[in-house]
Design an enzyme around this catalytic site. Structure first.
Site, PDB file in Angstrom:
ATOM      1  CG  ASP A   1     -68.939  48.976  47.343  1.00  0.00           C
ATOM      2  OD1 ASP A   1     -69.878  48.167  47.312  1.00  0.00           O
ATOM      3  OD2 ASP A   1     -68.800  49.809  48.262  1.00  0.00           O
TER       4      ASP A   1
ATOM      5  CG  ASP B   1     -74.403  47.122  45.185  1.00  0.00           C
ATOM      6  OD1 ASP B   1     -73.833  46.047  45.492  1.00  0.00           O
ATOM      7  OD2 ASP B   1     -74.993  47.840  46.010  1.00  0.00           O
TER       8      ASP B   1
END
Ligand SMILES: NC(=O)c1ccc[n+]([C@@H]2O[C@H](COP(=O)([O-])OP(=O)(O)OC[C@H]3O[C@@H](n4cnc5c(N)ncnc54)[C@H](O)[C@@H]3O)[C@@H](O)[C@H]2O)c1
Length: 376
Positions: free
Chosen positions: A249, A253
């Site tokens: 995650d 990003d």
């Protein structure tokens, strides 16, 4: 239309309907050019579904997705449904789709188009040759482990999250990463925190076992902290990165920043189920519903258009149409077409054509080359 490919569109909230609408036009245009048919059906999810049905997605709509060849999603959420204490929240639709459809792998390719080098916060010479794929485990680990919410008297409060992994979950995603590496540069970096975490040591052991079946793939381990640093210092050194849910995650990003705008990047979430044409999957841009620009024809549709290209390649087996879309996006960027987010980040505006969502999709459609043999 009985032999048409069946795609469920989930426009969602905010800019979702705009970017999904743009990508649908591109898919319909490429289908016409390549002589195949697509049967679309619409499903409501997110805030719009809460307003219409009182839930983020209805179980029968998850079933409709399951019965399709693939799903194309925009984004869900927005200020109207942002109360974290509410029992019904838009992102429940994402968990229902991922969990309900068994989508355990999230794929985020990151490339930097040469004409957008100036839009990234990194120096252009660092971005030369960036072409990486993050494969994130999506249905296990700390996001799904047992937890105890904060409790106790002030000064004595505590909370607990747990991070379980079973070797079955590790094996299937490392296998997928190795399979994907075979059609790329043949390198897999498995990222963990094995000097601290027991689950990371399980990941290493299972990864080494899987690697024995892939003598043609170079598999290496890397600690997540050094990986985070190398992603900005030497991003071009990575090919496939495979990692667990939480690390994936965060790293995905971080890697997204390389491309200059959130609006540029696609993603795919895949499971094990195969359809008649490929592997079933859900495809979506990496950005959210961008409520600040919703309804203004300002959103960059390229992340969704490239998600549709991934859908055509992986779920429908249409490499030809996928490659045509990707090439057309490249040509539109080469010709100076930019949505606002890309123009804002550009060093100079000479030769740029700054357009909205609809016109960017049109620019891509106009650059779709007819397949070899059908060109007039
Ligand atoms: N998968 C999803 O559906 C998903 C993912 C992330 C966030 N969200 C939701 O979206 C809402 C907004 O979240 P956020 O503001 O943190 O993230 P966001 O990605 O929606 O927006 C962040 C910034 O990037 C800009 N941006 C995003 N997409 C763009 C595009 N295609 N073109 C141009 N600019 C773009 C926005 O205008 C905003 O300034 C929240 O409700 C959040 O929960 C949904």
């Amino acid at each position: 239309m009985s032999d048409a490919y069946r795609i469920v569109a989930i426009p969602g909230d905010g800019v979702g309907p705009e970017v999904v609408g743009a990508a649908r036009r591109v898919v319909d245009a490429v289908a016409e050019a390549f002589g195949f048919a697509v049967a679309w059906s619409d499903v409501a999810a997110g805030g719009v579904a809460i307003d219409a049905h009182g839930v983020a997605i209805r179980p029968e709509d998850v079933e409709r997705c399951r019965n399709a060849d693939a799903v194309l999603l925009g984004a869900v959420g927005g200020p109207a449904w942002s109360d974290p204490s509410s029992s019904v929240r838009p992102e429940q639709a994402l968990f229902a789709l991922r969990g309900g459809l068994g989508l355990f792998a999230n794929l985020r390719p990151v490339t930097v188009h040469p004409s957008l080098l100036g839009a990234s916060p990194l120096r252009p010479e660092l971005l030369d040759g960036v072409d990486l794929l993050i494969v994130r485990e999506l249905t296990g680990g700390i996001y799904f482990g047992d937890r105890t919410e904060p409790a106790g008297e002030p000064g004595e409060r505590s909370a607990l999250d747990t991070m379980p992994y079973h070797e079955r979950e590790v094996r299937r995603i490392v296998r997928l990463a190795c399979d994907l590496a075979r059609s790329r540069r043949g390198r897999v970096t498995q990222v963990d925190k094995a000097n601290v975490l027991a689950t990371s040591r399980l990941w290493r052991t299972v990864t080494d076992e899987v690697a024995r079946d892939y003598p043609d793939v170079a598999v290496a381990h890397q600690l997540v902290d050094s990986c985070a640093m190398l992603l900005v210092r030497r991003p071009a050194s990575f090919d496939v990165i495979v990692t667990e849910n939480l690390f994936g995650d965060i790293l995905s990003d971080e890697a997204a920043v390389l491309a200059g705008s959130l609006g540029m990047l696609p993603s795919a979430s895949l499971g094990e189920r195969r359809t008649a044409h490929g592997v079933f999957g859900l495809y979506e841009p990496i950005h959210g519903s961008a409520p600040d620009i919703a309804g203004q024809d300002r959103a960059n549709p390229i992340g969704t258009i490239l998600s549709a290209a991934m859908l055509l390649r992986m779920s429908l087996g249409r490499e030809d149409a996928a490659a045509a879309i990707e090439a057309a996006v490249g040509r539109a960027l080469d010709d100076g077409w930019r949505t606002m987010d890309l123009a804002d980040a550009a060093d100079a505006h000479d030769g740029l054509v700054v357009v909205g969502t609809t016109a960017m999709a049109t620019a891509v459609i106009q650059r779709l080359a007819a397949p070899v043999g059908l060109a007039s």
